[in-house]
Design a protein around this motif. Structure first.
Motif, mmCIF file in Angstrom:
data_model
loop_
_atom_site.group_PDB
_atom_site.id
_atom_site.type_symbol
_atom_site.label_atom_id
_atom_site.label_comp_id
_atom_site.label_asym_id
_atom_site.label_seq_id
_atom_site.Cartn_x
_atom_site.Cartn_y
_atom_site.Cartn_z
ATOM 1 N N LYS A 58 22.517 67.590 42.939
ATOM 2 C CA LYS A 58 22.787 67.101 41.582
ATOM 3 C C LYS A 58 24.289 66.911 41.362
ATOM 4 C CE LYS A 58 18.947 69.375 39.171
ATOM 5 N NZ LYS A 58 18.648 70.357 38.100
ATOM 6 N N SER A 59 25.086 67.862 41.791
ATOM 7 C CA SER A 59 26.541 67.773 41.603
ATOM 8 C C SER A 59 27.114 66.546 42.294
ATOM 9 C CB SER A 59 27.224 69.034 42.135
ATOM 10 O OG SER A 59 26.890 70.150 41.359
ATOM 11 N N VAL A 60 26.737 66.357 43.540
ATOM 12 C CA VAL A 60 27.236 65.197 44.279
ATOM 13 C C VAL A 60 26.688 63.908 43.662
ATOM 14 C CG1 VAL A 60 27.278 64.040 46.531
ATOM 15 C CG2 VAL A 60 27.576 66.519 46.404
ATOM 16 N N GLY A 61 25.436 63.944 43.198
ATOM 17 C CA GLY A 61 24.842 62.775 42.542
ATOM 18 C C GLY A 61 25.615 62.349 41.306
ATOM 19 N N ILE A 62 26.067 63.315 40.513
ATOM 20 C CA ILE A 62 26.860 63.001 39.315
ATOM 21 C C ILE A 62 28.190 62.364 39.724
ATOM 22 C CG2 ILE A 62 28.127 63.996 37.342
ATOM 23 C CD1 ILE A 62 25.127 63.939 36.884
ATOM 24 N N LEU A 63 28.815 62.894 40.767
ATOM 25 C CA LEU A 63 30.078 62.315 41.250
ATOM 26 C C LEU A 63 29.854 60.884 41.747
ATOM 27 C CD1 LEU A 63 31.663 65.348 43.128
ATOM 28 C CD2 LEU A 63 32.192 64.501 40.832
ATOM 29 N N GLY A 77 14.130 66.000 31.818
ATOM 30 C CA GLY A 77 12.720 66.027 31.460
ATOM 31 C C GLY A 77 12.034 67.314 31.876
ATOM 32 N N GLY A 78 12.476 67.901 32.976
ATOM 33 C CA GLY A 78 11.915 69.164 33.454
ATOM 34 C C GLY A 78 12.510 70.388 32.789
ATOM 35 N N GLY A 79 13.448 70.178 31.869
ATOM 36 C CA GLY A 79 14.069 71.295 31.162
ATOM 37 C C GLY A 79 15.228 71.927 31.914
ATOM 38 N N PHE A 80 15.640 71.296 33.000
ATOM 39 C CA PHE A 80 16.749 71.820 33.799
ATOM 40 C C PHE A 80 18.072 71.265 33.288
ATOM 41 C CE2 PHE A 80 13.076 71.765 36.637
ATOM 42 C CZ PHE A 80 13.021 73.103 36.996
ATOM 43 N N GLY A 81 19.122 71.999 33.505
ATOM 44 C CA GLY A 81 20.444 71.553 33.099
ATOM 45 C C GLY A 81 21.048 70.607 34.130
ATOM 46 N N ILE A 82 22.144 70.021 33.742
ATOM 47 C CA ILE A 82 22.898 69.145 34.636
ATOM 48 C C ILE A 82 24.310 69.712 34.704
ATOM 49 C CG2 ILE A 82 23.788 66.815 35.030
ATOM 50 C CD1 ILE A 82 20.786 66.870 35.146
ATOM 51 N N PHE A 99 29.094 71.256 40.158
ATOM 52 C CA PHE A 99 29.689 72.405 40.820
ATOM 53 C C PHE A 99 29.976 73.550 39.847
ATOM 54 C CE2 PHE A 99 30.829 68.701 43.464
ATOM 55 C CZ PHE A 99 30.110 69.046 44.600
ATOM 56 N N GLY A 100 28.969 73.870 39.035
ATOM 57 C CA GLY A 100 29.061 74.992 38.112
ATOM 58 C C GLY A 100 29.563 74.645 36.725
ATOM 59 N N PHE A 101 30.130 73.475 36.550
ATOM 60 C CA PHE A 101 30.589 73.035 35.234
ATOM 61 C C PHE A 101 29.410 72.362 34.535
ATOM 62 C CE2 PHE A 101 32.478 69.834 32.405
ATOM 63 C CZ PHE A 101 33.247 70.659 31.601
ATOM 64 N N GLU A 102 28.933 72.973 33.468
ATOM 65 C CA GLU A 102 27.727 72.509 32.784
ATOM 66 C C GLU A 102 28.004 71.274 31.930
ATOM 67 O OE1 GLU A 102 24.368 75.161 31.001
ATOM 68 O OE2 GLU A 102 25.871 74.786 29.429
ATOM 69 N N LEU A 103 27.231 70.197 32.192
ATOM 70 C CA LEU A 103 27.339 68.974 31.402
ATOM 71 C C LEU A 103 26.221 68.903 30.366
ATOM 72 C CD1 LEU A 103 28.068 66.416 34.269
ATOM 73 C CD2 LEU A 103 29.717 67.526 32.765
ATOM 74 N N VAL A 104 25.014 69.295 30.780
ATOM 75 C CA VAL A 104 23.849 69.350 29.892
ATOM 76 C C VAL A 104 23.201 70.713 30.110
ATOM 77 C CG1 VAL A 104 21.593 68.342 29.344
ATOM 78 C CG2 VAL A 104 23.488 66.850 30.042
ATOM 79 N N ALA A 105 23.030 71.429 29.027
ATOM 80 C CA ALA A 105 22.475 72.788 29.126
ATOM 81 C C ALA A 105 20.983 72.755 29.462
ATOM 82 C CB ALA A 105 22.689 73.538 27.817
#
Length: 187
Positions: free
Chosen positions: A50-55, A111-116, A119-125
Protein backbone atom coordinates in the motif's frame (compact mmCIF):
# COMPACT_ATOMS: atom_id res chain seq x y z
CA UNK A 1 11.59 22.43 -20.86
CA UNK A 2 9.88 20.39 -23.58
CA UNK A 3 10.44 17.03 -25.18
CA UNK A 4 11.53 17.13 -28.80
CA UNK A 5 11.21 14.50 -31.49
CA UNK A 6 14.94 13.81 -31.13
CA UNK A 7 15.38 13.93 -27.34
CA UNK A 8 13.28 13.56 -24.22
CA UNK A 9 13.83 15.75 -21.18
CA UNK A 10 15.05 14.39 -17.86
CA UNK A 11 11.56 14.59 -16.28
CA UNK A 12 10.10 12.44 -19.08
CA UNK A 13 12.90 9.90 -18.83
CA UNK A 14 12.94 9.84 -15.02
CA UNK A 15 9.18 9.54 -14.62
CA UNK A 16 9.02 6.78 -17.23
CA UNK A 17 11.73 4.63 -15.64
CA UNK A 18 10.75 5.24 -12.00
CA UNK A 19 7.16 4.26 -12.72
CA UNK A 20 8.11 1.40 -15.05
CA UNK A 21 10.43 -0.23 -12.53
CA UNK A 22 8.07 0.40 -9.61
CA UNK A 23 4.98 -0.92 -11.45
CA UNK A 24 6.76 -4.07 -12.66
CA UNK A 25 8.06 -4.72 -9.15
CA UNK A 26 4.63 -4.09 -7.60
CA UNK A 27 2.87 -6.34 -10.13
CA UNK A 28 5.29 -9.15 -9.25
CA UNK A 29 4.92 -8.39 -5.54
CA UNK A 30 1.13 -8.37 -5.90
CA UNK A 31 1.18 -11.82 -7.53
CA UNK A 32 3.35 -13.04 -4.65
CA UNK A 33 0.93 -11.60 -2.09
CA UNK A 34 -2.05 -13.19 -3.84
CA UNK A 35 -0.67 -16.67 -3.23
CA UNK A 36 0.50 -15.98 0.31
CA UNK A 37 -1.58 -17.41 3.18
CA UNK A 38 -3.29 -14.95 5.54
CA UNK A 39 -1.27 -14.03 8.59
CA UNK A 40 0.78 -11.30 10.25
CA UNK A 41 3.58 -11.56 7.67
CA UNK A 42 1.13 -11.04 4.83
CA UNK A 43 -0.43 -8.10 6.69
CA UNK A 44 2.94 -6.38 7.01
CA UNK A 45 3.74 -6.98 3.35
CA UNK A 46 0.34 -5.61 2.32
CA UNK A 47 1.17 -2.47 4.33
CA UNK A 48 4.40 -2.15 2.34
CA UNK A 49 2.46 -2.78 -0.90
CA UNK A 50 0.00 0.00 0.00
CA UNK A 51 2.77 2.46 0.90
CA UNK A 52 4.63 1.93 -2.35
CA UNK A 53 1.31 2.03 -4.24
CA UNK A 54 0.55 5.50 -2.83
CA UNK A 55 4.01 6.71 -3.88
CA UNK A 56 3.46 5.28 -7.37
CA UNK A 57 0.11 7.08 -7.54
CA UNK A 58 1.80 10.40 -6.74
CA UNK A 59 4.46 9.86 -9.41
CA UNK A 60 1.80 8.66 -11.87
CA UNK A 61 -0.29 11.79 -11.38
CA UNK A 62 2.78 13.95 -12.01
CA UNK A 63 3.48 11.84 -15.10
CA UNK A 64 -0.08 12.28 -16.38
CA UNK A 65 0.29 16.04 -16.04
CA UNK A 66 3.73 15.94 -17.68
CA UNK A 67 2.43 13.77 -20.53
CA UNK A 68 -0.49 16.18 -21.00
CA UNK A 69 1.93 19.10 -21.28
CA UNK A 70 4.30 17.24 -23.63
CA UNK A 71 1.82 15.04 -25.52
CA UNK A 72 2.56 11.43 -26.43
CA UNK A 73 5.80 10.96 -28.34
CA UNK A 74 5.68 10.47 -32.08
CA UNK A 75 7.37 7.30 -33.33
CA UNK A 76 10.83 7.59 -34.83
CA UNK A 77 10.09 5.02 -37.53
CA UNK A 78 7.12 4.43 -39.80
CA UNK A 79 4.48 2.14 -38.33
CA UNK A 80 1.72 0.26 -40.05
CA UNK A 81 -1.80 1.37 -39.19
CA UNK A 82 -2.38 -1.53 -36.77
CA UNK A 83 1.00 -1.00 -35.09
CA UNK A 84 0.26 2.70 -34.59
CA UNK A 85 -3.17 1.93 -33.09
CA UNK A 86 -1.75 -0.78 -30.83
CA UNK A 87 1.04 1.57 -29.68
CA UNK A 88 -1.47 4.32 -28.84
CA UNK A 89 -3.74 1.86 -27.02
CA UNK A 90 -0.76 0.48 -25.10
CA UNK A 91 0.41 3.94 -24.03
CA UNK A 92 -3.11 4.90 -22.90
CA UNK A 93 -3.62 1.66 -20.96
CA UNK A 94 -0.26 2.10 -19.23
CA UNK A 95 -0.94 5.73 -18.31
CA UNK A 96 -4.47 4.97 -17.05
CA UNK A 97 -3.36 1.75 -15.36
CA UNK A 98 -0.62 3.42 -13.34
CA UNK A 99 -3.32 5.65 -11.82
CA UNK A 100 -6.22 3.19 -11.70
CA UNK A 101 -4.33 0.35 -10.01
CA UNK A 102 -3.34 2.37 -6.91
CA UNK A 103 -6.79 4.02 -6.80
CA UNK A 104 -8.50 0.61 -6.92
CA UNK A 105 -6.25 -0.54 -4.07
CA UNK A 106 -7.34 2.50 -2.07
CA UNK A 107 -11.01 1.71 -2.78
CA UNK A 108 -10.47 -1.89 -1.70
CA UNK A 109 -8.82 -0.82 1.57
CA UNK A 110 -11.26 1.93 2.48
CA UNK A 111 -14.23 -0.26 1.56
CA UNK A 112 -12.85 -3.00 3.81
CA UNK A 113 -12.52 -0.58 6.72
CA UNK A 114 -8.72 -0.54 6.55
CA UNK A 115 -6.66 2.61 6.79
CA UNK A 116 -4.32 4.02 4.20
CA UNK A 117 -0.82 5.00 5.18
CA UNK A 118 2.59 5.59 3.72
CA UNK A 119 5.30 3.91 5.74
CA UNK A 120 3.47 4.50 9.02
CA UNK A 121 2.21 8.00 8.22
CA UNK A 122 -1.59 7.71 8.32
CA UNK A 123 -3.46 9.31 5.41
CA UNK A 124 -6.88 7.71 6.00
CA UNK A 125 -7.74 6.28 9.39
CA UNK A 126 -8.98 2.75 9.89
CA UNK A 127 -12.77 2.65 10.20
CA UNK A 128 -15.34 0.29 11.67
CA UNK A 129 -17.63 1.30 8.81
CA UNK A 130 -17.17 -1.08 5.91
CA UNK A 131 -18.58 -0.62 2.44
CA UNK A 132 -18.75 -4.07 0.88
CA UNK A 133 -19.66 -2.76 -2.58
CA UNK A 134 -16.74 -0.30 -2.59
CA UNK A 135 -14.43 -3.05 -1.40
CA UNK A 136 -15.62 -5.47 -4.11
CA UNK A 137 -15.36 -2.87 -6.89
CA UNK A 138 -11.82 -2.07 -5.74
CA UNK A 139 -10.96 -5.76 -5.49
CA UNK A 140 -12.21 -6.56 -9.02
CA UNK A 141 -10.56 -3.50 -10.56
CA UNK A 142 -7.30 -4.23 -8.74
CA UNK A 143 -7.24 -7.89 -9.73
CA UNK A 144 -8.31 -7.53 -13.35
CA UNK A 145 -6.44 -4.26 -13.76
CA UNK A 146 -3.24 -5.86 -12.54
CA UNK A 147 -3.55 -8.75 -15.02
CA UNK A 148 -4.39 -6.34 -17.84
CA UNK A 149 -1.47 -4.11 -16.91
CA UNK A 150 0.89 -7.12 -17.01
CA UNK A 151 -0.28 -7.84 -20.57
CA UNK A 152 0.28 -4.26 -21.70
CA UNK A 153 3.66 -3.98 -19.97
CA UNK A 154 4.72 -7.07 -21.95
CA UNK A 155 3.36 -5.52 -25.17
CA UNK A 156 5.27 -2.33 -24.40
CA UNK A 157 8.51 -4.23 -23.81
CA UNK A 158 8.01 -6.23 -27.03
CA UNK A 159 7.47 -2.95 -28.90
CA UNK A 160 10.65 -1.49 -27.40
CA UNK A 161 12.61 -4.59 -28.44
CA UNK A 162 11.16 -4.33 -31.97
CA UNK A 163 12.18 -0.67 -32.21
CA UNK A 164 15.68 -1.45 -30.91
CA UNK A 165 16.57 -4.59 -32.87
CA UNK A 166 14.33 -4.61 -35.96
CA UNK A 167 13.62 -0.94 -36.73
CA UNK A 168 16.92 0.24 -35.19
CA UNK A 169 15.35 3.69 -34.97
CA UNK A 170 16.80 4.97 -31.68
CA UNK A 171 13.57 4.79 -29.68
CA UNK A 172 15.30 3.15 -26.72
CA UNK A 173 18.11 5.72 -26.84
CA UNK A 174 15.52 8.50 -26.79
CA UNK A 175 13.87 6.83 -23.76
CA UNK A 176 17.25 6.94 -22.03
CA UNK A 177 17.53 10.70 -22.67
CA UNK A 178 20.04 10.37 -25.49
CA UNK A 179 19.61 12.63 -28.51
CA UNK A 180 18.72 10.63 -31.62
CA UNK A 181 20.24 11.51 -34.98
CA UNK A 182 17.20 11.55 -37.26
CA UNK A 183 19.40 11.29 -40.37
CA UNK A 184 20.47 7.84 -39.14
CA UNK A 185 16.82 6.77 -39.08
CA UNK A 186 16.27 7.84 -42.68
CA UNK A 187 18.84 5.35 -44.01
Amino acid sequence: MRDTHQKFTWPTVSLHWIIAIAIIAMLAFGLYLEDMPRGPDKGQLIGLHKSVGILILMFALVRVLWRYLNQFPKPLSTLTNWQEKLAKLTHWVLIIGTVLLPVSGILMSIGGGFGIGVFGFELVARSDDKNEMLSQVGHVLHGLGGKLLILFVILHIVGAIKHQFIDKDGTLSRMLGIKVDLKENEK
